[in-house]
Design a protein around this motif. Sequence first.
Motif, PDB file in Angstrom:
ATOM      1  N   MET A   1       0.833  -1.207   0.000  1.00 28.99           N
ATOM      2  CA  MET A   1       0.000   0.000   0.000  1.00 28.99           C
ATOM      3  C   MET A   1       0.870   1.261   0.000  1.00 28.99           C
ATOM      4  N   TYR A   2       1.944   1.212   0.767  1.00 33.26           N
ATOM      5  CA  TYR A   2       2.834   2.376   0.856  1.00 33.26           C
ATOM      6  C   TYR A   2       3.456   2.696  -0.501  1.00 33.26           C
TER       7      TYR A   2
ATOM      8  N   GLN B   1      -4.370 -10.317  13.423  1.00 36.26           N
ATOM      9  CA  GLN B   1      -3.768  -9.345  12.514  1.00 36.26           C
ATOM     10  C   GLN B   1      -3.980  -7.924  13.017  1.00 36.26           C
TER      11      GLN B   1
ATOM     12  N   LEU C   1      -1.369  -7.308  15.644  1.00 33.81           N
ATOM     13  CA  LEU C   1      -0.042  -7.126  15.066  1.00 33.81           C
ATOM     14  C   LEU C   1       0.108  -5.720  14.478  1.00 33.81           C
TER      15      LEU C   1
ATOM     16  N   LYS D   1       0.421  -3.112  17.164  1.00 32.18           N
ATOM     17  CA  LYS D   1       1.761  -3.048  17.730  1.00 32.18           C
ATOM     18  C   LYS D   1       2.680  -2.220  16.829  1.00 32.18           C
ATOM     19  N   GLN D   2       2.617  -2.501  15.534  1.00 35.49           N
ATOM     20  CA  GLN D   2       3.434  -1.765  14.572  1.00 35.49           C
ATOM     21  C   GLN D   2       3.088  -0.282  14.611  1.00 35.49           C
TER      22      GLN D   2
ATOM     23  N   TYR E   1       5.379   2.906  15.644  1.00 36.77           N
ATOM     24  CA  TYR E   1       5.631   3.963  14.666  1.00 36.77           C
ATOM     25  C   TYR E   1       5.191   5.325  15.211  1.00 36.77           C
TER      26      TYR E   1
ATOM     27  N   ASP F   1       7.795  10.082   8.197  1.00 34.47           N
ATOM     28  CA  ASP F   1       6.987   9.790   7.015  1.00 34.47           C
ATOM     29  C   ASP F   1       5.510   9.597   7.373  1.00 34.47           C
TER      30      ASP F   1
ATOM     31  N   VAL G   1       2.997   9.361   5.266  1.00 31.21           N
ATOM     32  CA  VAL G   1       2.315   8.457   4.325  1.00 31.21           C
ATOM     33  C   VAL G   1       2.262   7.053   4.933  1.00 31.21           C
ATOM     34  N   TYR G   2       3.379   6.634   5.526  1.00 24.35           N
ATOM     35  CA  TYR G   2       3.396   5.302   6.135  1.00 24.35           C
ATOM     36  C   TYR G   2       2.423   5.231   7.317  1.00 24.35           C
TER      37      TYR G   2
ATOM     38  N   GLU H   1      -0.362   6.828   7.530  1.00 28.34           N
ATOM     39  CA  GLU H   1      -1.698   6.703   6.941  1.00 28.34           C
ATOM     40  C   GLU H   1      -1.967   5.274   6.481  1.00 28.34           C
ATOM     41  N   VAL H   2      -0.937   4.631   5.929  1.00 32.54           N
ATOM     42  CA  VAL H   2      -1.092   3.235   5.514  1.00 32.54           C
ATOM     43  C   VAL H   2      -1.428   2.370   6.729  1.00 32.54           C
ATOM     44  N   LEU H   3      -0.674   2.565   7.811  1.00 30.48           N
ATOM     45  CA  LEU H   3      -0.931   1.776   9.022  1.00 30.48           C
ATOM     46  C   LEU H   3      -2.320   2.085   9.587  1.00 30.48           C
TER      47      LEU H   3
ATOM     48  N   ASP I   1      -5.002   3.015   7.866  1.00 30.74           N
ATOM     49  CA  ASP I   1      -5.998   2.362   7.005  1.00 30.74           C
ATOM     50  C   ASP I   1      -6.066   0.872   7.291  1.00 30.74           C
ATOM     51  N   GLN I   2      -4.876   0.285   7.463  1.00 35.49           N
ATOM     52  CA  GLN I   2      -4.824  -1.149   7.707  1.00 35.49           C
ATOM     53  C   GLN I   2      -5.490  -1.485   9.050  1.00 35.49           C
TER      54      GLN I   2
ATOM     55  N   LYS J   1     -13.543  -5.209  10.788  1.00 34.52           N
ATOM     56  CA  LYS J   1     -13.937  -6.625  10.768  1.00 34.52           C
ATOM     57  C   LYS J   1     -14.152  -7.135  12.194  1.00 34.52           C
TER      58      LYS J   1
END
Lengths: 198, 371
Positions: free
Chosen positions: A154-155, B152, B155, B158-159, B163, B174, B176-177, B179-181, B183-184, B191
């Motif tokens: 994604m990144y 998941q 996990l 934790k990440q 960060y 960063d 952007v990273y 934002e990725v985390l 979203d994930q 869920k």
Amino acid sequence: MQYPEPIAKLIDSYMKLPGIGSKTATRLAFYTIDMQTDDVQAFAKSLIAAKKDLHYCSICGNITESDPCDICRDKSRDQSVVIVVEQPKDVMALEKMNDYHGLYHVLHGVLSPMEGTGPEDINIKSLIKRLQKTPIKEVIIATNATPEGEATAMYISRLIKPAGIKVTRLAHGLSVGSDIEYADEMTLLKAVEGRQEM
Amino acid sequence: MYLEQLELTNFRNYKKLILNFDQGINIFIGANAQGKTNLLEAIYVLALTRSHRTSNDKEMIQWQQDFARIDGQVMRQTGKLPLELIISKQGKRAKVNHLEQSKLSAYLGNFNVVLFAPEDLDIVKGSPATRRHFIDMEFGQMSANYLSNLSQYKLVLKQRNLYLRQLKYQQAKDLVYLEVLSDQLAAFGAKVIKIRYQLLAQMEKFAQVIHKEITNQQETLTFQYRTLIKQHALTDSEETIYQEIKAIYTENQPREIEQGTTLYGPHRDDVLFFVNDQNVQAFGSQGQQRTTALSVKLAEIDLMAAQTGEYPVLLLDDVLSELDDVRQTHLLKAFQDKVQTFLTTTSLDNVAKEIINDPKVFHIDSGMIKV
Ligand SMILES: Nc1ncnc2c1ncn2[C@@H]1O[C@H](COP(=O)(O)OP(=O)(O)O)[C@@H](O)[C@H]1O
Ligand SMILES: [Mg+2]
Ligand SMILES: [Zn+2]
């Protein structure tokens, strides 16, 4: 009793390898002592040669004897598509397929704060630079289907999409030839999510 | 389903032991510290691969030994299923029908148990973390999908926390990273929330029926699932919930960086229990809190049967003496013909014996057993 120095040092060296603890290292060390001298010499030579003669390709990051690597030098390959993978062994696996004739880019890891790997620590910058000065039109991201692999995908996609390059992700689901009956539930769920229209 | 045979090797104070059980009620009687709970623990671990008493697996290995082994013959509607679990200093190995399982998700769900121990009375009184743990253990047993999404989620959490700390201390910059985390985390979070909401709603229905019966129709029990999104939004689609959580992360990004940790998400969820519209946690009498805990636990049995198509095995550790006669009667009556039950007690005096049909009784004396 202490082991004589040469064997203690050998045990210590084996323990530097991943997944090898002191028990296994000790067993390997004693096994090495019993090996033929020729074999031990060849072993030692391979270890040094692997380190000395192998380099990272300055273009794609794969391991190679010559720089740039054979794949990057091969102009008959499709220069418009690149597959991004985590490790050199992933390139080997994809090459065995014998059906893909584009280029590769090896990240050497995935983003993972737990492992201390941030965007600066894997080969992402060199990918961006590469995309700026080559005619690559499609990037296929083939990182593993772990949460870290997904986040890395994604990144990268977020960084390169604004440049108008097509970004795709390798599909994951059932393995070919496997029975649905035997697939575990999560694989099945993923396969259903990633279903395609026929 | 029921457990037909249990074989223990080097497990706690049992060097070697083979026991055959009844399909109905099995009672372990003995003085304190003789090994009654150890037996229930072994059955529990056989089902879930981990103990309810310790997070350190090695504690279960008999002192001075290298490994502990639990073998069970489980009878299911589909036939007999041998399960095997080996705990060693190197880790755990689990076999189903003699085949080693590399994934925990492939082992769990083959044998389902519901355990009720005195500390379970804390589901009502205890901290939100106690209730989350309870929900995660139970729902994880019923739904491989839940288990996978939850692990998941944890996990990625934790990440993301690490960060955020790095961002706080300017070791990273960063966004952007991040934002990725975010979203994930929002995707797995949506869920987890969706499944929790659905299973809790189902469980509430079962608990309501049971609670009414135990209280002679006097009390109505209701649940309220508290999470980071509003109550009415819980019925929305997973995609909508995901978008909502994402918006919360975007809005609070500066605050989360400043704190260096994730402030919002299902890892902070809670469930509140209400009796006749009064919060039992805060305002209930001790008796009401106990009854609520009992209703919730018993509802778990029905929920598991509804989810998996088979009744689980019930483990009752020292709880009969904690309950009055009405509750004891209810507990035993409700399930004794459908659910195989194992219970421990120091004596049969304070057990409502009349209602138990023909139990199989085991006398436990320092790791020795007499039937
Ligand atoms: N790893 C172990 N090895 C041997 N004995 C153990 C081990 N762990 C606990 N025990 C013994 O088990 C007994 C406690 O058993 P437990 O089942 O908790 O008792 P109770 O019958 O009161 O439920 C104690 O005597 C303790 O010394
Ligand atoms: Mg006990
Ligand atoms: Zn190359």
